[in-house]
Design an enzyme around this catalytic site. Structure first.
Site, short mmCIF file in Angstrom:
data_model
loop_
_atom_site.label_atom_id
_atom_site.label_comp_id
_atom_site.label_asym_id
_atom_site.label_seq_id
_atom_site.Cartn_x
_atom_site.Cartn_y
_atom_site.Cartn_z
N TYR A 1 0.84 -1.20 0.00
CA TYR A 1 0.00 0.00 0.00
C TYR A 1 0.87 1.26 0.00
O TYR A 1 0.70 2.16 -0.81
CB TYR A 1 -0.92 -0.01 1.23
CG TYR A 1 -1.86 1.17 1.29
CD1 TYR A 1 -3.02 1.19 0.52
CD2 TYR A 1 -1.58 2.26 2.09
CE1 TYR A 1 -3.87 2.28 0.56
CE2 TYR A 1 -2.43 3.35 2.14
CZ TYR A 1 -3.57 3.36 1.38
OH TYR A 1 -4.42 4.45 1.42
N LYS B 1 1.39 4.10 -2.94
CA LYS B 1 1.06 5.51 -2.74
C LYS B 1 2.28 6.42 -2.91
O LYS B 1 2.15 7.57 -3.33
CB LYS B 1 0.42 5.71 -1.36
CG LYS B 1 -0.95 5.03 -1.23
CD LYS B 1 -1.97 5.68 -2.15
CE LYS B 1 -3.37 5.12 -1.92
NZ LYS B 1 -4.38 5.78 -2.78
P1 NAD Z 1 -13.41 2.75 0.17
O1 NAD Z 1 -13.11 1.30 0.22
O2 NAD Z 1 -14.55 3.27 0.96
O3 NAD Z 1 -13.64 3.19 -1.37
C1 NAD Z 1 -12.81 2.75 -2.39
C2 NAD Z 1 -13.65 2.55 -3.65
O4 NAD Z 1 -12.76 2.13 -4.71
C3 NAD Z 1 -14.72 1.46 -3.50
O5 NAD Z 1 -15.98 1.97 -3.91
C4 NAD Z 1 -14.24 0.35 -4.43
O6 NAD Z 1 -15.30 -0.38 -5.05
C5 NAD Z 1 -13.44 1.14 -5.46
N1 NAD Z 1 -12.48 0.29 -6.16
C6 NAD Z 1 -11.66 -0.65 -5.64
N2 NAD Z 1 -10.98 -1.26 -6.62
C7 NAD Z 1 -11.36 -0.69 -7.78
C8 NAD Z 1 -11.02 -0.90 -9.13
N3 NAD Z 1 -10.14 -1.85 -9.49
N4 NAD Z 1 -11.60 -0.13 -10.09
C9 NAD Z 1 -12.52 0.82 -9.73
N5 NAD Z 1 -12.90 1.05 -8.47
C10 NAD Z 1 -12.32 0.30 -7.50
O7 NAD Z 1 -12.05 3.46 0.58
P2 NAD Z 1 -11.71 4.99 0.95
O8 NAD Z 1 -11.26 5.00 2.33
O9 NAD Z 1 -12.78 5.90 0.50
O10 NAD Z 1 -10.43 5.19 0.04
C11 NAD Z 1 -10.46 5.92 -1.18
C12 NAD Z 1 -9.04 6.28 -1.58
O11 NAD Z 1 -8.46 7.09 -0.56
C13 NAD Z 1 -8.11 5.08 -1.74
O12 NAD Z 1 -7.22 5.33 -2.80
C14 NAD Z 1 -7.37 5.06 -0.42
O13 NAD Z 1 -6.13 4.44 -0.54
C15 NAD Z 1 -7.23 6.55 -0.15
N6 NAD Z 1 -6.98 6.88 1.24
C16 NAD Z 1 -7.90 6.57 2.21
C17 NAD Z 1 -7.61 6.92 3.52
C18 NAD Z 1 -8.58 6.62 4.64
O14 NAD Z 1 -8.19 6.77 5.79
N7 NAD Z 1 -9.80 6.21 4.36
C19 NAD Z 1 -6.42 7.55 3.85
C20 NAD Z 1 -5.52 7.84 2.84
C21 NAD Z 1 -5.82 7.50 1.54
#
Ligand code: NAD
Length: 258
Positions: free
Chosen positions: A156, A160
């Protein structure tokens, strides 16, 4: 439209991973600000449902960011139905937690494929069109792990960190055409992903290491995305903004009484 002041009126946006968590909050915020919003997600039913709940022009579609043919089809459909894409947010992402020596190749590849290669493929497909038209804004969702490691997040964090470099490279190469490329580095935010990945000890450890002492909300990330998407950031490119409650700024917070 409700609660917005039309900062994205007349713009078309595409948000990958927009059916959940941060992507969904960004879709709602952009819609409130007057943008036409396309939600592209692996999960078609949730994409359609999320798009159906938006007040303005919206489209929900299924698209896997690992598949160039699906990305191309999605981008073509969005441009046909909603108009040329002015704003792209690459939010699709997954996480796997575990020690590096026990990480299986298939998990490593899956995380890199979605988070890094998926971002590259989507930004390339939309970036080509933006360059032809002479403008646009791309916002890549990185993470605090783009710059700093956190235990047990190996593929991960590597994915990133790659997104940060990809963002710099695209900002450099697309800038002359008027295309801005930026990113967001969220700290821990309450979403379905962190609800699944973060147990109680992890949550406590984060809260203790974050100056603001709490998890962020998806809306706090959406507000930063709005800044990067809108003309308010017209001279900002090649920048990944931390939305992390101060996490990245901190060496060590001592407990009370230390
Ligand atoms: P989440 O799991 O709620 O949402 C992620 C979405 O991506 C889901 O709807 C999923 O179906 C979709 N997805 C997964 N694989 C896919 C693919 N191959 N093609 C198209 N869609 C796909 O997660 P989140 O927490 O909202 O995370 C969203 C982004 O933010 C991610 O990139 C995550 O790494 C990043 N992020 C999240 C956090 C956090 O604390 N939540 C922190 C830093 C970064």
């Amino acid at each position: 439209m409700s609660g917005g002041s039309g900062r994205l009126r007349g713009r078309t946006s595409l948000i990958t991973g927009g059916a959940s968590g941060l992507g969904l909050a960004i879709a709602r915020r952009f819609s409130e600000e007057g943008a036409a919003v396309a939600i592209a997600d692996l999960d078609e039913a949730r994409s359609l449902e999320a798009a159906g709940e938006l007040d303005g022009r919206a489209l929900g579609l299924a698209s896997d960011v690992r598949r160039p043919d699906q990305i191309e089809a999605a981008v073509e459909r969005v441009e046909r139905e909603l108009g040329p894409i002015d704003v792209l947010v690459t939010c699709a992402g997954i996480g796997v937690v575990g020690p590096i020596l026990e990480t299986r190749l298939e998990d490593w590849n899956r995380v890199l494929d979605v988070n890094l290669t998926g971002t590259f493929l989507t930004a390339q497909a939309v970036g080509r069109r933006m360059v032809e038209r002479g403008g646009g804004s791309i916002v890549m969702i990185g993470s605090i792990n783009s710059r700093r490691p956190v235990a047990l997040r190996n593929a991960y964090a590597v994915s990133k960190a790659g997104v940060l470099m990809l963002m710099w490279i695209m900002a450099m190469e697309l800038g002359r055409a008027g295309v801005r490329v930026n990113g967001l580095a969220p700290g821990p935010i309450d979403t379905p992903m962190t609800q699944a990945m973060h147990g109680e000890p992890t949550r406590r450890a984060y809260q203790e290491s974050i100056p603001l002492g709490r998890y962020g909300t998806p809306d706090e990330v959406a507000n930063a995305a709005l800044f990067l998407a809108s003309d308010e950031s017209s001279y900002v490119s090649g920048h990944m903004i931390d939305v992390d409650g101060g996490f990245d700024a901190v060496g060590m917070i001592l407990p009370e009484g230390a």
